[in-house]
Design a protein around this motif. Structure first.
Motif, mmCIF file in Angstrom:
data_model
loop_
_atom_site.group_PDB
_atom_site.id
_atom_site.type_symbol
_atom_site.label_atom_id
_atom_site.label_comp_id
_atom_site.label_asym_id
_atom_site.label_seq_id
_atom_site.Cartn_x
_atom_site.Cartn_y
_atom_site.Cartn_z
ATOM 1 N N LYS A 131 0.812 -1.218 0.000
ATOM 2 C CA LYS A 131 0.000 0.000 0.000
ATOM 3 C C LYS A 131 0.848 1.272 0.000
ATOM 4 N N ASN A 132 2.046 1.180 0.590
ATOM 5 C CA ASN A 132 2.924 2.363 0.612
ATOM 6 C C ASN A 132 3.923 2.378 -0.539
ATOM 7 N N GLY A 133 3.698 1.519 -1.538
ATOM 8 C CA GLY A 133 4.497 1.579 -2.753
ATOM 9 C C GLY A 133 5.773 0.762 -2.747
ATOM 10 N N GLN A 134 6.018 -0.010 -1.689
ATOM 11 C CA GLN A 134 7.214 -0.840 -1.622
ATOM 12 C C GLN A 134 7.024 -2.125 -2.425
ATOM 13 N N LEU A 135 8.129 -2.639 -2.965
ATOM 14 C CA LEU A 135 8.060 -3.914 -3.680
ATOM 15 C C LEU A 135 7.716 -5.032 -2.696
ATOM 16 N N ARG A 136 6.806 -5.902 -3.095
ATOM 17 C CA ARG A 136 6.464 -7.024 -2.243
ATOM 18 C C ARG A 136 7.597 -8.051 -2.257
ATOM 19 N N LYS A 137 7.790 -8.713 -1.125
ATOM 20 C CA LYS A 137 8.892 -9.672 -0.996
ATOM 21 C C LYS A 137 8.450 -10.944 -0.298
ATOM 22 N N THR A 138 7.206 -11.338 -0.531
ATOM 23 C CA THR A 138 6.754 -12.633 -0.029
ATOM 24 C C THR A 138 7.466 -13.742 -0.799
ATOM 25 N N ALA A 139 7.508 -14.913 -0.207
ATOM 26 C CA ALA A 139 8.152 -16.047 -0.878
ATOM 27 C C ALA A 139 7.465 -16.354 -2.203
ATOM 28 N N GLU A 140 6.140 -16.227 -2.240
ATOM 29 C CA GLU A 140 5.399 -16.534 -3.461
ATOM 30 C C GLU A 140 5.788 -15.609 -4.604
#
Length: 224
Positions: free
Chosen positions: A170-179
């Motif tokens: 939501k704050n524009g950061q790249l997601r870094k979940t394992a999936e």
């Protein structure tokens, strides 16, 4: 007497994953699985357990578990003996034996704070705090999420991948979940994480291996 001849040129450790019931504040493990790996992400042994005290001993809690829809798949794995139902004490001893056999130096997970918390919360709850620590003493905790943040998340290709598919917080950061990380690594945007511990260990091991192959300076430790 050592059961396995290990290559002393490698540093060995445990890649572990847990699936839990109850709240996120007080998670109780019903699935604890791991692989013995080396620091480059090569696997040597796999273990997969259902925690009997939780899996069968807490049916109401299990019926409300976040991934309760996975339970039929668990029953199939148990029937095929791909997953062993065992007490938490037995699982703890199995982990200790693997750590000793390979002279492991680290234990690793993706978002390792959660697995650290779930393992020790379960240990303390089931023993009324008589025994407080599940993981053998001396292992250093590594976190593949932290590793990915220092390597994969800095790659222009990953940034472009996330922007293309809307993989941002939501704050524009790249997601870094394992999936999401594994979708990028495997070049398979249809991949869906199983949320069954041993399957997730496999992809987390691949994330570790990919981070290492970047040959970038990174801090692997969960805690500095």
């Amino acid at each position: 007497m050592r059961m396995t001849t290990i290559d002393k040129r490698h540093i060995y450790g445990i890649m572990i994953d847990t699936e839990t019931a109850n709240s996120m504040d007080d998670p109780l493990c019903y699935d604890i699985s791991w692989q013995v790996i080396d620091s480059h992400g090569r696997a040597y042994k796999s273990r997969s357990f259902a925690v009997s005290e939780v899996y069968y001993g807490m049916p109401e809690l299990m019926s409300n578990a976040y991934y309760a829809d996975k339970l039929p798949a668990y029953e199939q794995e148990i029937a095929r003996r791909e997953k062993i139902v065992a007490s938490l004490f037995f699982i703890k001893q199995a982990l200790a034996r693997d750590v000793a056999e390979y002279e492991c130096k680290f234990i690793c997970a993706h978002n390792a704070r959660f697995d650290y918390k779930s393992l020790h919360t379960t240990q303390r709850y089931l023993t009324n705090s008589k025994y407080r620590w599940f993981v053998p003493y001396g292992l250093v905790w590594w976190d593949t999420m932290k590793m990915a943040q220092q390597t994969i998340c800095k790659m222009p290709t990953y940034k472009a991948f996330c922007e293309k598919h809307g993989y941002k917080t939501k704050n524009g950061q790249l997601r870094k979940t394992a999936e999401i990380l594994y979708r990028f690594i495997a070049r398979n945007n249809e991949f869906v994480e199983e949320h069954r511990a041993l399957h997730d260990v496999e992809i987390e091991r691949e994330i570790l291996a990919y981070c290492v192959r970047q040959h970038r300076k990174m801090n692997r430790k969960l805690w500095d």
